[in-house]
Each structure stands twice: as structure tokens, then as C-alpha cells.
Design an enzyme around this catalytic site. Structure first.
Site, mmCIF file in Angstrom:
data_model
loop_
_atom_site.group_PDB
_atom_site.id
_atom_site.type_symbol
_atom_site.label_atom_id
_atom_site.label_comp_id
_atom_site.label_asym_id
_atom_site.label_seq_id
_atom_site.Cartn_x
_atom_site.Cartn_y
_atom_site.Cartn_z
ATOM 1 N N LYS A 169 0.844 -1.186 0.000
ATOM 2 C CA LYS A 169 0.000 0.000 0.000
ATOM 3 C C LYS A 169 0.886 1.245 0.000
ATOM 4 O O LYS A 169 1.515 1.571 1.008
ATOM 5 C CB LYS A 169 -0.903 0.009 1.249
ATOM 6 C CG LYS A 169 -1.996 1.044 1.138
ATOM 7 C CD LYS A 169 -2.494 1.534 2.476
ATOM 8 C CE LYS A 169 -1.592 2.545 3.095
ATOM 9 N NZ LYS A 169 -1.377 3.785 2.312
ATOM 10 N N GLU A 242 10.813 1.412 9.811
ATOM 11 C CA GLU A 242 11.848 2.375 9.396
ATOM 12 C C GLU A 242 11.206 3.741 9.515
ATOM 13 O O GLU A 242 10.359 4.114 8.705
ATOM 14 C CB GLU A 242 12.283 2.097 7.953
ATOM 15 C CG GLU A 242 12.875 0.715 7.739
ATOM 16 C CD GLU A 242 14.208 0.521 8.433
ATOM 17 O OE1 GLU A 242 14.870 1.515 8.782
ATOM 18 O OE2 GLU A 242 14.589 -0.638 8.654
ATOM 19 N N CYS A 276 14.771 10.270 4.917
ATOM 20 C CA CYS A 276 14.785 9.938 6.346
ATOM 21 C C CYS A 276 16.146 10.225 6.940
ATOM 22 O O CYS A 276 16.242 10.663 8.082
ATOM 23 C CB CYS A 276 14.370 8.489 6.552
ATOM 24 S SG CYS A 276 15.315 7.327 5.568
ATOM 25 N N GLU A 372 11.904 16.769 13.356
ATOM 26 C CA GLU A 372 12.297 16.353 12.006
ATOM 27 C C GLU A 372 11.610 17.280 11.013
ATOM 28 O O GLU A 372 10.399 17.197 10.826
ATOM 29 C CB GLU A 372 11.868 14.906 11.755
ATOM 30 C CG GLU A 372 12.310 14.441 10.390
ATOM 31 C CD GLU A 372 11.785 13.072 9.993
ATOM 32 O OE1 GLU A 372 10.597 12.771 10.245
ATOM 33 O OE2 GLU A 372 12.566 12.310 9.409
HETATM 34 P P1 NAD Z 1 3.331 8.547 7.216
HETATM 35 O O1 NAD Z 1 3.708 7.850 8.451
HETATM 36 O O2 NAD Z 1 2.350 9.642 7.270
HETATM 37 O O3 NAD Z 1 2.741 7.513 6.147
HETATM 38 C C1 NAD Z 1 3.438 6.366 5.742
HETATM 39 C C2 NAD Z 1 2.444 5.331 5.260
HETATM 40 O O4 NAD Z 1 1.645 4.887 6.346
HETATM 41 C C3 NAD Z 1 1.481 5.811 4.196
HETATM 42 O O5 NAD Z 1 1.321 4.797 3.226
HETATM 43 C C4 NAD Z 1 0.191 6.015 4.977
HETATM 44 O O6 NAD Z 1 -0.976 5.917 4.190
HETATM 45 C C5 NAD Z 1 0.273 4.881 5.974
HETATM 46 N N1 NAD Z 1 -0.532 5.064 7.180
HETATM 47 C C6 NAD Z 1 -1.103 6.195 7.672
HETATM 48 N N2 NAD Z 1 -1.732 5.938 8.839
HETATM 49 C C7 NAD Z 1 -1.549 4.628 9.092
HETATM 50 C C8 NAD Z 1 -1.939 3.771 10.164
HETATM 51 N N3 NAD Z 1 -2.624 4.223 11.217
HETATM 52 N N4 NAD Z 1 -1.568 2.470 10.108
HETATM 53 C C9 NAD Z 1 -0.838 1.997 9.083
HETATM 54 N N5 NAD Z 1 -0.452 2.761 8.041
HETATM 55 C C10 NAD Z 1 -0.786 4.061 8.043
HETATM 56 O O7 NAD Z 1 4.736 9.016 6.609
HETATM 57 P P2 NAD Z 1 4.977 9.979 5.360
HETATM 58 O O8 NAD Z 1 4.606 11.366 5.780
HETATM 59 O O9 NAD Z 1 4.373 9.363 4.139
HETATM 60 O O10 NAD Z 1 6.577 9.884 5.209
HETATM 61 C C11 NAD Z 1 7.481 10.733 5.834
HETATM 62 C C12 NAD Z 1 8.095 10.058 7.044
HETATM 63 O O11 NAD Z 1 8.693 8.824 6.698
HETATM 64 C C13 NAD Z 1 9.220 10.866 7.672
HETATM 65 O O12 NAD Z 1 9.094 10.862 9.071
HETATM 66 C C14 NAD Z 1 10.482 10.104 7.287
HETATM 67 O O13 NAD Z 1 11.589 10.301 8.110
HETATM 68 C C15 NAD Z 1 9.987 8.716 7.277
HETATM 69 N N6 NAD Z 1 10.849 7.875 6.461
HETATM 70 C C16 NAD Z 1 11.661 6.958 7.072
HETATM 71 C C17 NAD Z 1 12.523 6.179 6.324
HETATM 72 C C18 NAD Z 1 13.427 5.175 6.975
HETATM 73 O O14 NAD Z 1 13.935 4.308 6.287
HETATM 74 N N7 NAD Z 1 13.657 5.254 8.261
HETATM 75 C C19 NAD Z 1 12.547 6.320 4.938
HETATM 76 C C20 NAD Z 1 11.700 7.249 4.351
HETATM 77 C C21 NAD Z 1 10.843 8.011 5.126
#
Ligand code: NAD
Length: 470
Positions: A169, A242, A276, A372
């Protein structure tokens, strides 16, 4: 673009129950409509993955790896098309989009080379003990919008090679490249082995809490990661998280200031800071601080901020309105509490553009330093003493990565060892590859992605302990 995007469920490319617009962050125009799945389609995807599991798990690792390789080859053959679509939905400049697609190809190919081996733990007298590894079952891949394809392939590769099936997803603002990858996957894999659904942010909890999902591979924010962990508890699912980071760069006194400025700028501003492991705060030794600032301001002022499809653009828009508003708010706060030395204000034009911004004079407790930012706004801070800067770098709930920069590599490595994060790079940044595990400590994550450790996350260790009867 007139392409009709489809969900992939049980070997069929199907429409959603509804659809939603995917917005190009460079102009706020509609790139395309994405199909939108509902709970029934999610359940159908999980059921299909469950049905496909026994036959897929029964194939040999070599057979599965060959099909993963085939997906990688087909993705490579269409790299230009994928890169254009990625720039349109995500915003990154075309060369960076191409780099992501090729990176995803290498990830898949890297995992296709890996094999899980059986370990003999004891073989003496009549006693044989060995540990072998079995796949888990249906795995969910939940991904964010900053690197939609590579972060999906980081999960797809190891899950498939080890014999799992998957429901993926993507994030609601960047579903299109993942759905396009579904078309390739569907030409290569048996029905149901990989299913790809799209939503407007409501299906994540259903997927991560689904009783028939054995593991969730999640990349996203720490706040959402905590919810995933909680919803996985109901059936004691495996989770790999992650999450977010607040990576510090430490620039030592023996580092040439100009080179440091170039490297730190790249580390902070690539993908408009939406990585990230982007450098999110830079600590620079007082002896080179002024020169460092002069150089990084020069580089930031020379950036070409525009639609990523245009030739020569170095930095594209922030990916979505919500993130743009969040970074704009941090910027407004930093303007009050520090000095903006380059960039500083969102561009007055359609699209979510924030020019690369350098901020000095902030205290360590300023929001831009502690939180962040996930955008192209970098606080630069001064330090005098090594122990002091290590303590400041480690004073964070996050622990994803970090960098240390200095001519004396041994000294830099000694400092790197004391940084409390999953990865510390010395004199380089973003050296991520398929064969090196990547993980966050503290609230930056749980478990590993990539490397042998990342592969094993998609398996269950199983002990057989046998004795011969007398
Ligand atoms: P997000 O957490 O808002 O969303 C990530 C995913 O989770 C999306 O597909 C979203 O639809 C889904 N989601 C939303 N609510 C959910 C729930 N309750 N249960 C399960 N899934 C749910 O993150 P974002 O804003 O899309 O991405 C940015 C963040 O991701 C930043 O904090 C960044 O640091 C982090 N990130 C981490 C890494 C890593 O490898 N550590 C890599 C890339 C991004």
C-alpha cells in the site's frame, strides 16, 4: 497522461471502488486519477495473497529469485517512463527520479543474489540440531511518499526471495509508480503473490491489524510507526519499522570548510530534504564556522528551484501541501528565533516550493533543531568541544543516522562510534546499498531493512533438534 491506473488484486488489474486525484507538487495540477480501494478490496487482496502463499513458498529460492530478477529487468527497460511519472507525482528532479528507479532495480537484483542458508547448530553422537528458516506468510508493505519505488522494492525483494506473498500500500500522494510497477509484477508472478492497493490514508490500520497478515514492513513517520506497532500487537505480527530521524552532521576542525559545505548541502537538500537520513542539523567547529556558512550560503543561493522536469533544476518542490505547511511553520518559527541566511520564504507561485534555506543562531531547543523538518531548511550550529557536540547530537528521541566529517579519519571514526544511531557515515553520506543492513535505534525504528539482516526479517527461524533412538 492518459494511462489508466489499476489496483492489482489476485492477478487482475482492477478499478477501485472510487478514485482520487494525484497532484503534481510542482504545479498543483492533477497528474492522474488513482483507483481507491475499500476494505472489501483490501480483504480480497489479503485473501489472494494467502491462497498464493503455499505454492509460492514451495518454489525454490533460485526459482523465486529468477522471477525477482525478471521484474528488475523489466523495470530497468522502462526506467525513463517510471522516472517521468515519479517526477510528476513526487516532485524530485528527473535525474534524481531516474536514480531512484535504477536504485530500485539494483535493490531487487541484490536481493535476488541472496539466499537463506540452513545452519547446523550441533551434530554430535546421535544429536542433530539445525536451524532453518521458513517464510512468514502474507506480508504487508506500507510505504511513504519520499522514495515510493525504492522503499517498496526494499520490502518486495526480500519478501519474495524468501517465499512470502505480499500486499503493498503506497502513500496516498504517490501511488502511481507503485501501481505501474503492479503491471510489471502481474506479467511476471503467479496470481496473488503480490497485490497492490491504494487508499486515501484510511486502509493502513486495517492492513497492519489484519489477522491474516503475518508481518508489516513499514516505512514512514514515527507517529504512524507507533500505531502500526500497536495494531500489530493483536496477532503478535512481526514488524519492521523504518521511521523518522533527526540526523546530525558533525564537521570537525580539520575538515576543509568549502568541501564540508558542499557535502553537507547535498546531504541536507537532496530530494528537497525529504530523506529519512537527510542531514537535519549541522554542528560545525567554531574554527571553520564562519567560512562554512559563507560557502553553504553561496551554494544555496545558486540552487535552481523549479519543476523537476526542467533541465538543470537542482531542487524540486516539497511533495505535498501538508508537508509544505509543516515546513513553512518551522521556517516561520526559525525566522523569529534565529537568522535566515539563504532562502527563507516559500515561493509565491503554484506548487509547493521552498528554496534551500540556511538558518543560524538557533538554540538547541528550537523546533527546527529538535524536530524532524523533512524539508529543505537546515539549521547550522556552532560547537567547540568534541564531548559537548556528541552529547548534543545524541540528545534526541531519534537515532536513525548521522555523519562525521574530518581529515583525520581515525579520529572521525572514534567519534562516529559514540553517535547513538543505526548508521554513521564518515566523510560520505547516503552510502546505502542492498548488502548493508539499515536500521534505526531509539524511536527511529525496529528491525533492519536491507542486507542479510533485512532478508532474515522476512523469515521465521525454526529449530529441529533430533536424537537417534538407541
Ligand atoms: P506517514 O507515516 O504519514 O505515512 C506512511 C504510510 O503509512 C502511508 O502509506 C500512509 O498511508 C500509511 N498510514 C497512515 N496511517 C496509518 C496507520 N494508522 N496504520 C498503518 N499505516 C498508516 O509518513 P509519510 O509522511 O508518508 O513519510 C514521511 C516520514 O517517513 C518521515 O518521518 C520520514 O523520516 C519517514 N521515512 C523513514 C525512512 C526510513 O527508512 N527510516 C525512509 C523514508 C521516510
Amino acid at each position: 497522461m492518459t494511462h489508466e491506473y489499476r489496483l492489482l488484486i489476485d492477478g487482475q488489474l482492477v478499478a477501485g471502488v472510487g478514485s482520487f486525484a494525484v497532484i503534481n507538487p510542482a504545479n498543483e495540477q492533477v497528474v492522474a486519477m488513482s483507483p481507491k480501494a475499500d476494505a472489501a478490496q483490501l480483504n480480497a487482496a489479503v485473501a489472494a495473497a494467502r491462497r498464493a502463499f503455499p505454492a509460492w513458498a514451495a518454489k525454490t529460492q533460485d526459482e523465486r529469485a529468477a522471477l525477482v530478477n525478471d521484474i528488475a529487468d523489466r523495470l530497468m527497460a522502462r526506467a525513463d517512463e517510471f522516472a517521468r511519472l515519479l517526477t510528476a507525482e513526487q516532485g524530485k528532479p528527473l535525474d534524481q527520479a531516474h536514480y531512484e528507479i535504477v536504485g530500485a532495480v539494483f535493490t531487487l537484483k541484490g536481493f535476488a543474489q541472496m539466499r537463506v542458508a540452513e545452519k547446523v547448530l550441533r551434530s554430535e553422537g546421535g544429536n542433530q540440531v539445525f536451524e532453518h528458516r521458513t517464510p512468514l506468510g502474507v506480508c504487508a508493505a506500507i510505504t511513504p511518499w519520499n522514495f515510493p519505488i525504492i522503499l517498496l522494492c526494499n520490502k518486495l525483494g526480500p519478501a519474495l526471495v524468501t517465499g512470502n506473498t505480499m500486499v503493498a500500500k503506497p502513500a496516498p500522494t504517490t501511488p502511481l509508480t507503485s501501481l505501474l510497477l503492479g503491471e510489471i509484477v502481474n506479467d511476471v508472478l503467479p496470481a496473488g503473490v503480490v497485490n497492490i492497493i491504494a487508499d486515501e490514508n484510511e486502509l493502513g490500520p486495517l492492513l497492519s491489524g489484519h489477522p491474516d497478515v503475518a508481518k508489516v514492513g513499514f516505512t514512514g513517520s514515527t507517529a504512524t510507526g507507533k500505531k502500526v506497532m500497536a495494531s500489530a500487537a493483536g496477532t503478535v505480527k512481526r514488524v519492521t519499522l523504518e521511521l523518522g530521524g533527526n540526523d546530525a552532521a558533525i564537521v570537525l576542525d580539520d575538515m576543509p570548510a568549502r568541501l564540508a559545505a558542499e557535502k553537507v548541502y547535498q546531504g541536507a537538500m537532496t530530494n528537497a530534504g525529504q530523506i529519512c537520513v537527510a542531514i537535519k542539523r549541522a554542528y560545525v567547529h567554531e574554527s571553520i564556522y564562519d567560512e562554512f556558512l559563507t560557502e553553504i550560503i553561496r551554494i544555496a543561493d545558486a540552487a535552481i528551484v523549479d519543476d523537476g522536469t526542467k533541465q538543470g533544476v537542482t531542487i524540486g518542490p516539497v511533495q505535498n501541501r501538508m508537508q509544505f505547511d509543516k515546513v513553512s511553520a518551522l521556517l516561520a518559527d526559525a525566522r523569529e528565533k534565529g537568522q535566515i541566511l539563504a532562502g527563507g520564504a516559500p515561493l509565491d507561485r503554484p506548487g509547493f516550493f521552498i528554496p534551500p534555506t540556511i538558518v543560524a543562531g538557533l538554540d538547541d531547543d528550537a523546533a527546527l533543531v529538535r524536530e524532524e523538518q523533512f524539508g529543505p531548511v537546515l539549521p547550522v550550529l556552532k560547537f567547540t568541544d568534541i564531548d559537548e557536540v556528541i552529547a548534543r547530537a545524541n540528545d534526541s528521541e531519534y537515532g536513525l543516522a548521522g555523519t562525521v566529517w574530518g581529515k583525520d579519519t581515525a579520529r572521525a571514526i572514534a567519534i562516529a562510534r559514540r553517535i547513538d544511531t543505526g548508521t554513521v557515515w564518515v566523510n560520505q553520506h547516503l552510502a546505502i546499498d542492498t548488502h548493508i543492513p539499515f536500521r534505526g535505534v531509539k524511536q527511529s525504528g525496529l528491525g533492519a531493512e536491507l542486507g542479510e539482516a533485512g532478508l532474515l526479517e522476512y523469515t521465521q527461524a525454526h529449530i529441529v533438534n533430533a536424537v537417534e533412538l538407541a
